[in-house]
Design an enzyme around this catalytic site. Structure first.
Site, PDB file in Angstrom:
ATOM      1  N   ALA A 134       0.838  -1.207   0.000  1.00  0.00           N
ATOM      2  CA  ALA A 134       0.000   0.000   0.000  1.00  0.00           C
ATOM      3  C   ALA A 134       0.868   1.250   0.000  1.00  0.00           C
ATOM      4  O   ALA A 134       1.370   1.662   1.050  1.00  0.00           O
ATOM      5  CB  ALA A 134      -0.931  -0.015   1.208  1.00  0.00           C
ATOM      6  N   PRO A 138      -5.018   9.009  -2.092  1.00  0.00           N
ATOM      7  CA  PRO A 138      -5.792   9.924  -2.945  1.00  0.00           C
ATOM      8  C   PRO A 138      -4.947  11.085  -3.462  1.00  0.00           C
ATOM      9  O   PRO A 138      -5.117  11.531  -4.590  1.00  0.00           O
ATOM     10  CB  PRO A 138      -6.919  10.399  -2.021  1.00  0.00           C
ATOM     11  CG  PRO A 138      -7.085   9.287  -1.035  1.00  0.00           C
ATOM     12  CD  PRO A 138      -5.727   8.692  -0.824  1.00  0.00           C
ATOM     13  N   GLY A 141       0.041   9.518  -6.150  1.00  0.00           N
ATOM     14  CA  GLY A 141       0.096   8.377  -7.065  1.00  0.00           C
ATOM     15  C   GLY A 141       1.499   8.260  -7.605  1.00  0.00           C
ATOM     16  O   GLY A 141       2.389   7.684  -6.972  1.00  0.00           O
ATOM     17  N   SER A 142       1.728   8.880  -8.759  1.00  0.00           N
ATOM     18  CA  SER A 142       3.066   8.850  -9.353  1.00  0.00           C
ATOM     19  C   SER A 142       4.107   9.446  -8.410  1.00  0.00           C
ATOM     20  O   SER A 142       5.234   8.975  -8.333  1.00  0.00           O
ATOM     21  CB  SER A 142       3.070   9.640 -10.652  1.00  0.00           C
ATOM     22  OG  SER A 142       2.217   9.013 -11.573  1.00  0.00           O
ATOM     23  N   ASP A 254      13.133  -1.703  -7.385  1.00  0.00           N
ATOM     24  CA  ASP A 254      14.168  -2.375  -8.182  1.00  0.00           C
ATOM     25  C   ASP A 254      13.849  -3.862  -8.319  1.00  0.00           C
ATOM     26  O   ASP A 254      14.221  -4.509  -9.298  1.00  0.00           O
ATOM     27  CB  ASP A 254      15.550  -2.195  -7.535  1.00  0.00           C
ATOM     28  CG  ASP A 254      15.926  -0.720  -7.424  1.00  0.00           C
ATOM     29  OD1 ASP A 254      15.286   0.095  -8.098  1.00  0.00           O
ATOM     30  OD2 ASP A 254      16.854  -0.413  -6.656  1.00  0.00           O
ATOM     31  N   ARG A 257       9.611  -3.903 -10.190  1.00  0.00           N
ATOM     32  CA  ARG A 257       9.363  -3.461 -11.578  1.00  0.00           C
ATOM     33  C   ARG A 257       9.693  -4.561 -12.599  1.00  0.00           C
ATOM     34  O   ARG A 257       8.908  -4.771 -13.531  1.00  0.00           O
ATOM     35  CB  ARG A 257      10.099  -2.141 -11.856  1.00  0.00           C
ATOM     36  CG  ARG A 257       9.337  -1.002 -11.218  1.00  0.00           C
ATOM     37  CD  ARG A 257       9.970   0.353 -11.349  1.00  0.00           C
ATOM     38  NE  ARG A 257       9.049   1.331 -10.762  1.00  0.00           N
ATOM     39  CZ  ARG A 257       9.399   2.519 -10.285  1.00  0.00           C
ATOM     40  NH1 ARG A 257      10.655   2.911 -10.324  1.00  0.00           N
ATOM     41  NH2 ARG A 257       8.497   3.326  -9.778  1.00  0.00           N
ATOM     42  N   GLY A 356      -9.891  -9.704 -35.874  1.00  0.00           N
ATOM     43  CA  GLY A 356     -11.229  -9.216 -36.237  1.00  0.00           C
ATOM     44  C   GLY A 356     -12.277  -9.581 -35.210  1.00  0.00           C
ATOM     45  O   GLY A 356     -12.034  -9.472 -34.006  1.00  0.00           O
ATOM     46  N   GLU A 380       2.999   0.141 -10.265  1.00  0.00           N
ATOM     47  CA  GLU A 380       4.458   0.155 -10.001  1.00  0.00           C
ATOM     48  C   GLU A 380       5.152   1.253 -10.825  1.00  0.00           C
ATOM     49  O   GLU A 380       6.314   1.125 -11.191  1.00  0.00           O
ATOM     50  CB  GLU A 380       5.099  -1.206 -10.286  1.00  0.00           C
ATOM     51  CG  GLU A 380       4.652  -2.331  -9.387  1.00  0.00           C
ATOM     52  CD  GLU A 380       4.930  -2.092  -7.919  1.00  0.00           C
ATOM     53  OE1 GLU A 380       3.950  -1.903  -7.167  1.00  0.00           O
ATOM     54  OE2 GLU A 380       6.098  -2.074  -7.519  1.00  0.00           O
ATOM     55  N   GLY A 381       4.417   2.310 -11.100  1.00  0.00           N
ATOM     56  CA  GLY A 381       4.975   3.447 -11.852  1.00  0.00           C
ATOM     57  C   GLY A 381       4.529   3.404 -13.293  1.00  0.00           C
ATOM     58  O   GLY A 381       4.748   2.413 -13.996  1.00  0.00           O
TER      59      GLY A 381
HETATM   60  C1  LIG Z   1      -5.827  -1.990 -10.646  1.00  0.00           C
HETATM   61  C2  LIG Z   1      -4.819  -1.191  -9.912  1.00  0.00           C
HETATM   62  C3  LIG Z   1      -4.023  -1.826  -8.971  1.00  0.00           C
HETATM   63  C4  LIG Z   1      -3.085  -1.084  -8.251  1.00  0.00           C
HETATM   64  N1  LIG Z   1      -2.348  -1.718  -7.270  1.00  0.00           N
HETATM   65  C5  LIG Z   1      -1.589  -0.962  -6.425  1.00  0.00           C
HETATM   66  C6  LIG Z   1      -0.968  -1.553  -5.267  1.00  0.00           C
HETATM   67  O1  LIG Z   1      -1.043  -2.764  -5.030  1.00  0.00           O
HETATM   68  N2  LIG Z   1      -0.307  -0.732  -4.425  1.00  0.00           N
HETATM   69  C7  LIG Z   1      -0.200   0.620  -4.639  1.00  0.00           C
HETATM   70  O2  LIG Z   1       0.404   1.300  -3.816  1.00  0.00           O
HETATM   71  N3  LIG Z   1      -0.744   1.206  -5.737  1.00  0.00           N
HETATM   72  C8  LIG Z   1      -1.435   0.435  -6.623  1.00  0.00           C
HETATM   73  N4  LIG Z   1      -2.035   1.034  -7.724  1.00  0.00           N
HETATM   74  C9  LIG Z   1      -1.856   2.457  -7.957  1.00  0.00           C
HETATM   75  C10 LIG Z   1      -0.931   2.749  -9.113  1.00  0.00           C
HETATM   76  O3  LIG Z   1       0.394   2.445  -8.773  1.00  0.00           O
HETATM   77  C11 LIG Z   1      -1.129   4.236  -9.474  1.00  0.00           C
HETATM   78  O4  LIG Z   1      -2.386   4.325 -10.107  1.00  0.00           O
HETATM   79  C12 LIG Z   1      -0.053   4.768 -10.357  1.00  0.00           C
HETATM   80  O5  LIG Z   1       1.136   4.883  -9.634  1.00  0.00           O
HETATM   81  C13 LIG Z   1      -0.390   6.133 -10.963  1.00  0.00           C
HETATM   82  O6  LIG Z   1      -0.823   7.003  -9.991  1.00  0.00           O
HETATM   83  P1  LIG Z   1      -2.182   7.854 -10.184  1.00  0.00           P
HETATM   84  O7  LIG Z   1      -3.247   6.878 -10.571  1.00  0.00           O
HETATM   85  O8  LIG Z   1      -2.421   8.668  -8.956  1.00  0.00           O
HETATM   86  O9  LIG Z   1      -1.913   8.777 -11.405  1.00  0.00           O
HETATM   87  P2  LIG Z   1      -1.242  10.233 -11.417  1.00  0.00           P
HETATM   88  O10 LIG Z   1       0.020  10.230 -10.655  1.00  0.00           O
HETATM   89  O11 LIG Z   1      -2.291  11.206 -11.016  1.00  0.00           O
HETATM   90  O12 LIG Z   1      -0.921  10.380 -12.947  1.00  0.00           O
HETATM   91  C14 LIG Z   1      -1.931  10.588 -13.932  1.00  0.00           C
HETATM   92  C15 LIG Z   1      -1.259  10.592 -15.292  1.00  0.00           C
HETATM   93  O13 LIG Z   1      -0.274  11.657 -15.364  1.00  0.00           O
HETATM   94  C16 LIG Z   1       0.998  11.132 -15.703  1.00  0.00           C
HETATM   95  N5  LIG Z   1       2.052  11.840 -14.969  1.00  0.00           N
HETATM   96  C17 LIG Z   1       2.130  12.053 -13.645  1.00  0.00           C
HETATM   97  N6  LIG Z   1       3.257  12.721 -13.326  1.00  0.00           N
HETATM   98  C18 LIG Z   1       3.902  12.930 -14.485  1.00  0.00           C
HETATM   99  C19 LIG Z   1       5.139  13.568 -14.847  1.00  0.00           C
HETATM  100  N7  LIG Z   1       5.920  14.116 -13.925  1.00  0.00           N
HETATM  101  N8  LIG Z   1       5.497  13.587 -16.157  1.00  0.00           N
HETATM  102  C20 LIG Z   1       4.706  13.051 -17.109  1.00  0.00           C
HETATM  103  N9  LIG Z   1       3.540  12.433 -16.834  1.00  0.00           N
HETATM  104  C21 LIG Z   1       3.136  12.377 -15.537  1.00  0.00           C
HETATM  105  C22 LIG Z   1       0.978   9.666 -15.286  1.00  0.00           C
HETATM  106  O14 LIG Z   1       1.890   8.896 -16.028  1.00  0.00           O
HETATM  107  C23 LIG Z   1      -0.478   9.291 -15.583  1.00  0.00           C
HETATM  108  O15 LIG Z   1      -0.623   8.959 -16.926  1.00  0.00           O
HETATM  109  C24 LIG Z   1      -2.940   0.300  -8.493  1.00  0.00           C
HETATM  110  C25 LIG Z   1      -3.731   0.934  -9.456  1.00  0.00           C
HETATM  111  C26 LIG Z   1      -4.668   0.213 -10.146  1.00  0.00           C
HETATM  112  C27 LIG Z   1      -5.529   0.942 -11.155  1.00  0.00           C
END
Ligand SMILES: Cc1cc2nc3c(=O)[nH]c(=O)nc-3n(C[C@H](O)[C@H](O)[C@H](O)COP(=O)(O)OP(=O)(O)OC[C@H]3O[C@@H](n4cnc5c(N)ncnc54)[C@H](O)[C@@H]3O)c2cc1C
Length: 403
Positions: A134, A138, A141-142, A254, A257, A356, A380-381
């Protein structure tokens, strides 16, 4: 130096994982795609079988999925240890079904985190735990450095407060590895990971998400309200140096991924194999002996997809091999994840197109694999974040320089 031949000692793992993919996962693949959130009880038997093999010492140090056993082999010199075994096993399991592979008891992403940063005593203590991971919140994310979940020491216990979203196996796993900050005012270096056992008062599953793909895998939102865990459930040490980044917890990636890249390779290979079989019925027979002027456009496309898949596979093997040999692999792990995620999205969708109506319909699994593959380019990013990491490494820039 890396040898790209598959090591002989790992061939039984590949064979076992392929058997599981073909005989356990494929027959129930559509069932659990349709019945989202139903627990695939068939996997309990599989987990018991895998435990039996490992306990009897007949396993090769890593189980078919391998995430739980990430200590590299004890061999001197160049080694192919648990990272390589995990990657090769995961390709086969996800060739069977990616959502189900994420649901095998005791093979969670949190297990890889434990393997990456736990002390030897913790590796022993948490060795049989099924751990979810985890990180995401909210507002984080990234940018995982933005997490707001906190861990405060109170006597002999850590008190965890915060909310985590998108936790794969968050409801089913019997522990969750939670990223939390020891001191929000002191920055990212204070982020550590903690093992929170299932059922700990204060940790609650708030909801399960409905998803596009990997529907056999549960994805949970978890809340932590004054959730108390023992002091020694912090993974690694509680020390931090505010001048350094959060390298400790980042080490997890590391290891994980390349595993997610392996998942992507498995799904993509499944699609390409099935599409090739379906196209053979339409008289498309790829033949490497044909010259460029003789081959059809579809054959040309199949060769191109195959080459992309092989490039992703080789990058993934390299990243896993470096991890086994304790060579820093952050850039290579990101390269593998970026390439494999993108390639899997492209191959699975292209296979739907090439076949198709058969590709788009539910009589075959091609449409499901196209849906399943999307997440492999996200968690995982994301693709974009992996490219950013690679650019930073190549250009010698920090995360503050290039964001
Ligand atoms: C089915 C599912 C399972 C998951 N499982 C886990 C889990 O087990 N544990 C866990 O911790 N998380 C989990 N996640 C979360 C997942 O790792 C995140 O969704 C992911 O890291 C992206 O974060 P975000 O959704 O908040 O997108 P955001 O960070 O809000 O990004 C939105 C978009 O903007 C782009 N973006 C963001 N910053 C930049 C930048 N600096 N430059 C260019 N583009 C950028 C991103 O690439 C993306 O396309 C899961 C998600 C899903 C949908």
């Amino acid at each position: 130096m890396i040898n790209l031949e598959i090591p002989k000692k790992l061939k039984p793992i590949i064979a076992q994982a392929n058997m599981v993919g073909a005989n356990v996962f494929r027959p129930i693949s559509r069932k659990y795609d349709t019945a989202e959130h139903a627990y695939p009880k068939e996997l309990d038997m599989l987990a018991a079988l895998m435990d039996g093999i490992n306990d009897s010492g007949k396993g090769s140090g890593a189980s078919a999925g391998g995430l739980a056993q990430a200590d590299a082999s004890k061999e001197e010199g160049v080694r192919n240890g648990a990272n390589m075994a995990t990657v090769l096993g995961m390709v086969e399991l996800c060739w069977g079904d990616c959502g189900l592979a994420l649901t095998i008891p005791r093979q969670g992403l949190g297990n890889a985190a434990i393997a990456a940063v736990a002390t030897p005593e913790q590796k022993k203590r948490f060795g049989k735990v099924w751990a979810a991971m985890a990180i995401t919140e909210p507002g984080a994310g990234s940018d995982s450095a933005a997490i707001r979940t906190t861990a405060t020491l109170d006597g002999d216990e850590w008190v965890i407060n915060g909310e985590k979203i998108f936790v794969t196996a968050g409801e089913r796993a019997n522990a969750v590895v939670v990223w939390a900050s020891l001191d929000l005012s002191a920055g990212r270096a204070t982020i550590k990971s903690f093992v929170v056992p299932k059922g700990t008062p204060g940790m609650q599953v708030v909801r399960l998400d409905k998803k596009l793909g990997i529907r056999a895998s549960d994805t949970a939102t978890l809340s932590f309200n004054d959730c108390r865990i023992p002091k020694d459930n912090i993974l690694g040490s509680a020390e931090f140096d505010t001048k350094k980044s959060f390298a400790g917890v980042m080490k997890t990636f590391d290891n994980t991924r390349p595993v997610v890249a392996a998942m992507a390779i498995g799904v993509a290979r499944a699609s390409l194999e099935l599409a090739t079989k379906i196209l053979a019925k339409a008289n498309v027979h790829p033949d490497y002996a044909k010259s460029a002027t003789e081959m059809s456009a579809i054959e040309d496309e199949l060769y191109r997809l195959e080459a992309e898949l092989e490039a992703a596979r080789l990058l993934t093997l390299k990243a896993a091999w470096m991890a086994d040999n304790r060579i820093p692999n952050s850039m290579e792990a990101s390269m593998a994840k970026a390439k494999a995620g993108r390639v899997a999205n492209e191959i699975t969708l292209r296979c739907v197109e090439l076949c198709g109506p058969i590709g788009y319909g539910e009589t075959e699994l091609l449409e499901k694999w196209a849906r399943d593959s999307k997440i492999l380019d996200i968690f995982e990013g994301t693709q974009q974040i992996q490219m950013l990491i690679v650019a930073r490494r190549l250009l010698g820039k920090t995360s503050a320089d290039l964001r």
